[in-house]
Motif scaffolding. Sequence first.
Motif, short mmCIF file in Angstrom:
data_model
loop_
_atom_site.label_atom_id
_atom_site.label_comp_id
_atom_site.label_asym_id
_atom_site.label_seq_id
_atom_site.Cartn_x
_atom_site.Cartn_y
_atom_site.Cartn_z
N PRO A 1 -14.24 8.62 -1.75
CA PRO A 1 -14.47 9.07 -0.45
C PRO A 1 -13.68 8.34 0.59
O PRO A 1 -14.22 8.70 1.83
CB PRO A 1 -16.03 8.91 -0.32
CG PRO A 1 -16.27 8.06 -1.41
CD PRO A 1 -15.18 8.01 -2.40
N LEU A 2 -13.09 7.18 0.34
CA LEU A 2 -12.31 6.50 1.47
C LEU A 2 -10.92 6.83 1.69
O LEU A 2 -10.34 5.72 2.16
CB LEU A 2 -12.83 5.04 1.32
CG LEU A 2 -14.27 4.53 1.01
CD1 LEU A 2 -14.26 3.41 0.42
CD2 LEU A 2 -15.12 4.80 2.23
N LEU A 3 -10.35 7.86 1.14
CA LEU A 3 -9.08 8.09 1.23
C LEU A 3 -8.31 7.98 2.67
O LEU A 3 -7.02 8.06 2.74
CB LEU A 3 -8.62 9.26 0.29
CG LEU A 3 -9.05 9.16 -1.05
CD1 LEU A 3 -8.47 10.49 -1.90
CD2 LEU A 3 -8.05 7.92 -1.56
N ASP A 4 -9.18 8.23 3.65
CA ASP A 4 -8.59 8.54 4.80
C ASP A 4 -8.20 6.84 5.39
O ASP A 4 -7.49 6.85 6.38
CB ASP A 4 -9.47 8.80 5.92
CG ASP A 4 -11.06 8.15 6.07
OD1 ASP A 4 -11.36 7.62 4.97
OD2 ASP A 4 -11.61 8.32 7.04
N GLN A 5 -8.64 5.90 4.85
CA GLN A 5 -8.30 4.32 5.23
C GLN A 5 -7.16 3.97 4.41
O GLN A 5 -6.92 4.53 3.11
CB GLN A 5 -9.30 3.66 4.91
CG GLN A 5 -10.39 3.74 5.77
CD GLN A 5 -11.80 3.07 5.24
OE1 GLN A 5 -11.51 2.02 4.91
NE2 GLN A 5 -13.11 3.68 5.69
N ASP A 6 -6.11 3.13 4.81
CA ASP A 6 -4.86 2.71 3.94
C ASP A 6 -5.15 2.09 2.82
O ASP A 6 -4.66 2.30 1.78
CB ASP A 6 -4.10 2.01 5.08
CG ASP A 6 -3.35 2.59 6.09
OD1 ASP A 6 -3.16 3.84 5.80
OD2 ASP A 6 -3.06 2.11 7.09
N THR A 7 -5.98 0.84 2.81
CA THR A 7 -6.32 0.03 1.59
C THR A 7 -6.82 0.88 0.57
O THR A 7 -6.55 0.75 -0.52
CB THR A 7 -7.14 -1.20 2.02
OG1 THR A 7 -6.27 -1.64 3.14
CG2 THR A 7 -7.22 -2.11 0.84
N PRO A 8 -7.92 1.54 0.77
CA PRO A 8 -8.81 2.38 -0.62
C PRO A 8 -7.78 3.47 -0.69
O PRO A 8 -7.70 3.71 -1.97
CB PRO A 8 -9.94 2.88 0.35
CG PRO A 8 -10.21 2.43 1.50
CD PRO A 8 -8.85 1.54 1.86
N ARG A 9 -6.71 3.96 0.04
CA ARG A 9 -5.71 4.94 -0.52
C ARG A 9 -4.93 4.44 -1.43
O ARG A 9 -4.50 4.74 -2.44
CB ARG A 9 -5.18 5.76 0.70
CG ARG A 9 -4.41 6.79 0.21
CD ARG A 9 -3.41 7.55 1.42
NE ARG A 9 -4.34 7.65 2.44
CZ ARG A 9 -3.77 7.06 3.60
NH1 ARG A 9 -2.75 6.21 3.87
NH2 ARG A 9 -4.60 7.22 4.66
N ARG A 10 -4.48 3.31 -0.97
CA ARG A 10 -3.38 2.32 -1.94
C ARG A 10 -4.24 2.07 -3.27
O ARG A 10 -3.54 2.28 -4.27
CB ARG A 10 -3.00 1.20 -1.27
CG ARG A 10 -1.88 0.38 -2.12
CD ARG A 10 -1.77 -0.99 -1.20
NE ARG A 10 -0.65 -1.67 -1.93
CZ ARG A 10 -0.99 -2.56 -2.70
NH1 ARG A 10 -1.98 -2.87 -3.19
NH2 ARG A 10 -0.04 -3.37 -3.33
N ASP A 11 -5.46 1.62 -2.90
CA ASP A 11 -6.41 1.32 -4.21
C ASP A 11 -6.52 2.55 -5.32
O ASP A 11 -6.60 2.19 -6.36
CB ASP A 11 -7.55 0.69 -3.94
CG ASP A 11 -7.42 -0.79 -3.66
OD1 ASP A 11 -6.21 -1.71 -3.75
OD2 ASP A 11 -8.66 -1.33 -2.99
N PHE A 12 -6.65 3.64 -4.62
CA PHE A 12 -6.84 4.81 -5.32
C PHE A 12 -5.67 5.14 -6.22
O PHE A 12 -5.74 5.49 -7.48
CB PHE A 12 -7.03 6.05 -4.34
CG PHE A 12 -7.17 7.19 -5.18
CD1 PHE A 12 -8.32 7.74 -5.70
CD2 PHE A 12 -5.95 8.34 -4.99
CE1 PHE A 12 -8.53 9.02 -6.45
CE2 PHE A 12 -6.12 9.53 -5.70
CZ PHE A 12 -6.96 9.86 -6.30
N PHE A 13 -4.25 5.11 -5.67
CA PHE A 13 -3.11 5.44 -6.26
C PHE A 13 -2.88 4.41 -7.53
O PHE A 13 -2.60 4.80 -8.56
CB PHE A 13 -2.10 5.56 -5.47
CG PHE A 13 -1.95 6.94 -4.77
CD1 PHE A 13 -2.22 8.10 -5.47
CD2 PHE A 13 -2.27 6.99 -3.40
CE1 PHE A 13 -2.16 9.40 -4.71
CE2 PHE A 13 -2.36 8.23 -2.64
CZ PHE A 13 -2.25 9.51 -3.27
N LEU A 14 -2.85 3.19 -7.04
CA LEU A 14 -2.77 2.11 -8.03
C LEU A 14 -3.87 2.22 -9.34
O LEU A 14 -3.51 1.88 -10.33
CB LEU A 14 -2.75 0.66 -7.22
CG LEU A 14 -1.64 0.31 -6.39
CD1 LEU A 14 -1.78 -0.86 -5.59
CD2 LEU A 14 -0.28 0.67 -7.30
#
Length: 151
Positions: free
Chosen positions: A104-117
């Motif tokens: 649910p936090l994909l609009d932020q840079d760090t959580p998006r990076r964590d999502f893909f990694l």
Amino acid sequence: MKPSRPGVLVLLVVAFAVLTWAVLQKIYSDLPTVPWTAIPTVLILAMGEAYSGWMTRARIERRPDTKPVEPLAVARLAALAKASAYVGAAFAGVFAGFVFHVLPLLDQDTPRRDFFLAGGSLIACVVLVCAALFLEHCCRVPKRPDDDSTA
């Protein structure tokens, strides 16, 4: 030693995912980002196990240009495969917990990076579990043609 049961592996993934998700609800903002190094490391381990399984099967079947395999070496490979399957399932659950937490936090840079990694690491762990199950399967003693399965 009995073969790994897929149901237990799935249960491990789910249990670790739920536990990780619950812990991340409280401490996610205090953690560093997910490291990218898990992906290539786990994939290299998976390739090594898959290759070991392929070579072990060839040696057990005594294919041409292969040396016979020591029974103790096969037992060690089977133990490695079983351990890798369980550890891979546990870490797949951890990374799945990360994925579900940051979804649910994909609009932020760090959580998006964590999502893909974390997603890439999850996929790598699933590949490791599959390679471990393949190696475990390859370590089985083949049935002889003269064995009667109906008796």
